[in-house]
Design an enzyme around this catalytic site. Structure first.
Site, PDB file in Angstrom:
ATOM      1  CB  THR A 281      21.138 -12.255  11.396  1.00  0.00           C
ATOM      2  OG1 THR A 281      22.580 -12.335  11.898  1.00  0.00           O
ATOM      3  CG2 THR A 281      21.651 -13.792  11.729  1.00  0.00           C
ATOM      4  CB  THR A 282      25.971 -12.524   9.081  1.00  0.00           C
ATOM      5  OG1 THR A 282      26.293 -11.217   8.666  1.00  0.00           O
ATOM      6  CG2 THR A 282      27.428 -13.395   7.950  1.00  0.00           C
TER       7      THR A 282
ATOM      8  CD  GLU B 144      29.645  -8.074  10.508  1.00  0.00           C
ATOM      9  OE1 GLU B 144      28.442  -8.165   9.480  1.00  0.00           O
ATOM     10  OE2 GLU B 144      29.587  -7.536  12.005  1.00  0.00           O
TER      11      GLU B 144
ATOM     12  NE  ARG C 111      22.039  -7.663   4.853  1.00  0.00           N
ATOM     13  CZ  ARG C 111      21.998  -8.881   5.453  1.00  0.00           C
ATOM     14  NH1 ARG C 111      22.863  -9.128   6.344  1.00  0.00           N
ATOM     15  NH2 ARG C 111      22.234  -9.365   4.561  1.00  0.00           N
TER      16      ARG C 111
ATOM     17  NE  ARG D 288      18.795  -7.242   5.696  1.00  0.00           N
ATOM     18  CZ  ARG D 288      18.424  -8.346   6.078  1.00  0.00           C
ATOM     19  NH1 ARG D 288      19.045  -9.237   7.025  1.00  0.00           N
ATOM     20  NH2 ARG D 288      18.765  -9.135   5.026  1.00  0.00           N
TER      21      ARG D 288
ATOM     22  CG  HIS E 125      26.689 -15.046  14.507  1.00  0.00           C
ATOM     23  ND1 HIS E 125      26.115 -13.818  13.604  1.00  0.00           N
ATOM     24  CD2 HIS E 125      24.744 -15.378  14.155  1.00  0.00           C
ATOM     25  CE1 HIS E 125      25.130 -13.875  13.024  1.00  0.00           C
ATOM     26  NE2 HIS E 125      24.646 -14.649  13.673  1.00  0.00           N
TER      27      HIS E 125
ATOM     28  CD  GLU F  46      33.869 -11.225  14.217  1.00  0.00           C
ATOM     29  OE1 GLU F  46      34.308 -10.702  13.355  1.00  0.00           O
ATOM     30  OE2 GLU F  46      32.425 -11.863  14.032  1.00  0.00           O
TER      31      GLU F  46
ATOM     32  CG  ASN G 189      26.676  -5.448  15.289  1.00  0.00           C
ATOM     33  OD1 ASN G 189      25.899  -4.541  14.431  1.00  0.00           O
ATOM     34  ND2 ASN G 189      27.475  -6.811  13.300  1.00  0.00           N
TER      35      ASN G 189
ATOM     36  CG  HIS H 107      20.040  -6.050  15.354  1.00  0.00           C
ATOM     37  ND1 HIS H 107      19.581  -6.126  13.833  1.00  0.00           N
ATOM     38  CD2 HIS H 107      20.934  -6.801  15.999  1.00  0.00           C
ATOM     39  CE1 HIS H 107      19.860  -7.005  13.402  1.00  0.00           C
ATOM     40  NE2 HIS H 107      20.785  -7.694  14.493  1.00  0.00           N
TER      41      HIS H 107
ATOM     42  CG  HIS I 155      26.883  -6.417   7.554  1.00  0.00           C
ATOM     43  ND1 HIS I 155      26.448  -7.519   7.931  1.00  0.00           N
ATOM     44  CD2 HIS I 155      26.975  -5.913   6.380  1.00  0.00           C
ATOM     45  CE1 HIS I 155      26.276  -8.453   6.738  1.00  0.00           C
ATOM     46  NE2 HIS I 155      26.627  -7.609   6.163  1.00  0.00           N
TER      47      HIS I 155
HETATM   48  N1  PXP Z   1      30.010 -10.542  13.460  1.00  0.00           N
HETATM   49  C1  PXP Z   1      29.877 -10.167  12.306  1.00  0.00           C
HETATM   50  C2  PXP Z   1      31.043 -10.985  11.326  1.00  0.00           C
HETATM   51  C3  PXP Z   1      28.658 -11.084  12.025  1.00  0.00           C
HETATM   52  O1  PXP Z   1      27.669 -11.089  10.800  1.00  0.00           O
HETATM   53  C4  PXP Z   1      27.570 -10.590  13.147  1.00  0.00           C
HETATM   54  C5  PXP Z   1      25.670 -10.347  12.938  1.00  0.00           C
HETATM   55  O2  PXP Z   1      26.243  -9.169  12.612  1.00  0.00           O
HETATM   56  C6  PXP Z   1      28.190 -10.330  14.881  1.00  0.00           C
HETATM   57  C7  PXP Z   1      29.505 -10.732  15.046  1.00  0.00           C
HETATM   58  C8  PXP Z   1      27.553  -9.546  15.742  1.00  0.00           C
HETATM   59  O3  PXP Z   1      26.136 -11.046  15.328  1.00  0.00           O
HETATM   60  P1  PXP Z   1      25.027 -10.748  17.088  1.00  0.00           P
HETATM   61  O4  PXP Z   1      24.506  -9.482  16.608  1.00  0.00           O
HETATM   62  O5  PXP Z   1      24.481 -12.453  17.325  1.00  0.00           O
HETATM   63  O6  PXP Z   1      25.966 -10.885  18.094  1.00  0.00           O
END
Ligand code: PXP
Length: 247
Positions: free
Chosen positions: A107-108, A77, A52, A56, A197, A158, A14, A17, A50
């Site tokens: 975050t989610t 996402e 959003r 952001r 996550h 997931e 992901n 960031h 993602h």
């Molecule tokens: N999976 C999902 C569905 C998420 O929303 C996120 C966070 O955006 C992640 C995985 C990745 O989480 P992390 O950034 O904490 O590794």
């Protein structure tokens, strides 16, 4: 836990960031597309972003460009809201992962309440299937959410590993056990089981060892490590931990 042989668990990186850093100055650097390609070169099996509603970090153009240049898979996402559903239908990523979205969250925060909105989500899933897009439900490791995900005909669940990642001491085995039980329930219901996550090089091994795991999605810890060791090394490092846990 059972041993698993050396079945490959896939890694979705992901890169939200990377875009968070770019949006801090609203400029062009760091380049999200270059980041995605480096992750692919390092061995990632999928790139996750993602989009959003508050935009952001990831922007519409990022998703558009990623859909054109990735040689692995694009996993989008998203909240199951009309605006983003329409964008996903236009771009047709390989898969979408439906997540809850709350504008105030950092975050989610929790999993999607699939059980509480089955008829609507069944329609959303069907519309994506008609477009050839696979659908994942990001859910807490709870039996009723797993069952509801199967009922709405999702392809994947997931399982949210945030509670496991954040727990202190004594609750660890309890959280791990919830994930193991939900994974078994998902597989028995015909769902493919992914996890994500809050996963890091330190807490990944017990998750990577869960029977039947198909894929992990990891973002923050890889981008954070990349600041010190580079993105390619950070992806390779997590792949190494992921694969070492399976042998
Ligand atoms: N999976 C999902 C569905 C998420 O929303 C996120 C966070 O955006 C992640 C995985 C990745 O989480 P992390 O950034 O904490 O590794």
């Amino acid at each position: 836990m059972e041993p698993h042989g050396n079945t490959i668990v896939e890694l979705g990186v992901n890169i939200d960031h990377v875009a968070t850093l770019r949006e801090a100055r609203k400029g062009a650097a760091p380049d999200v597309i270059a980041a995605a390609k480096i992750c692919e070169l390092a061995g990632a099996h999928q790139i996750t972003v993602h989009l959003r509603q508050d935009r952001r970090h990831i922007q519409d153009r990022d998703v558009e460009l990623l859909s054109q240049v990735l040689t692995t898979r694009l996993n989008l996402e998203m909240a199951a809201v009309d605006e983003i559903i329409a964008i996903a239908h236009r771009i047709k990523p390989d898969s979408v992962c439906l997540v809850p979205e709350n504008r105030a969250e950092i975050t989610t925060e929790g999993g999607l309440d699939v059980a509480g909105q089955k008829s609507r989500l069944a329609e959303v899933v069907q519309s994506f299937h008609e477009a050839g897009v696979k659908v994942s439900m990001f859910i807490d490791p709870e039996p009723r959410q797993v069952e509801a995900s199967a009922e709405v005909r999702a392809d994947y669940v997931e399982l949210h590993t945030g509670a496991y990642a954040n727990v202190d001491g004594g609750g660890l085995m309890h959280e791990l056990n919830r994930l193991v039980q939900s994974a078994a329930r998902a597989i028995n219901s015909g769902l493919i089981f992914n996890a994500g996550h809050g996963l890091t090089v330190h807490n990944l091994p017990p998750i990577a060892s869960i029977a039947g795991l198909n894929e992990v999605n990891i973002g923050h810890s890889i981008v954070a490590r990349a600041v010190f060791i580079g993105l390619e090394n950070a992806v390779r490092e997590i792949l190494h931990v992921l694969h070492a846990a399976r042998v």
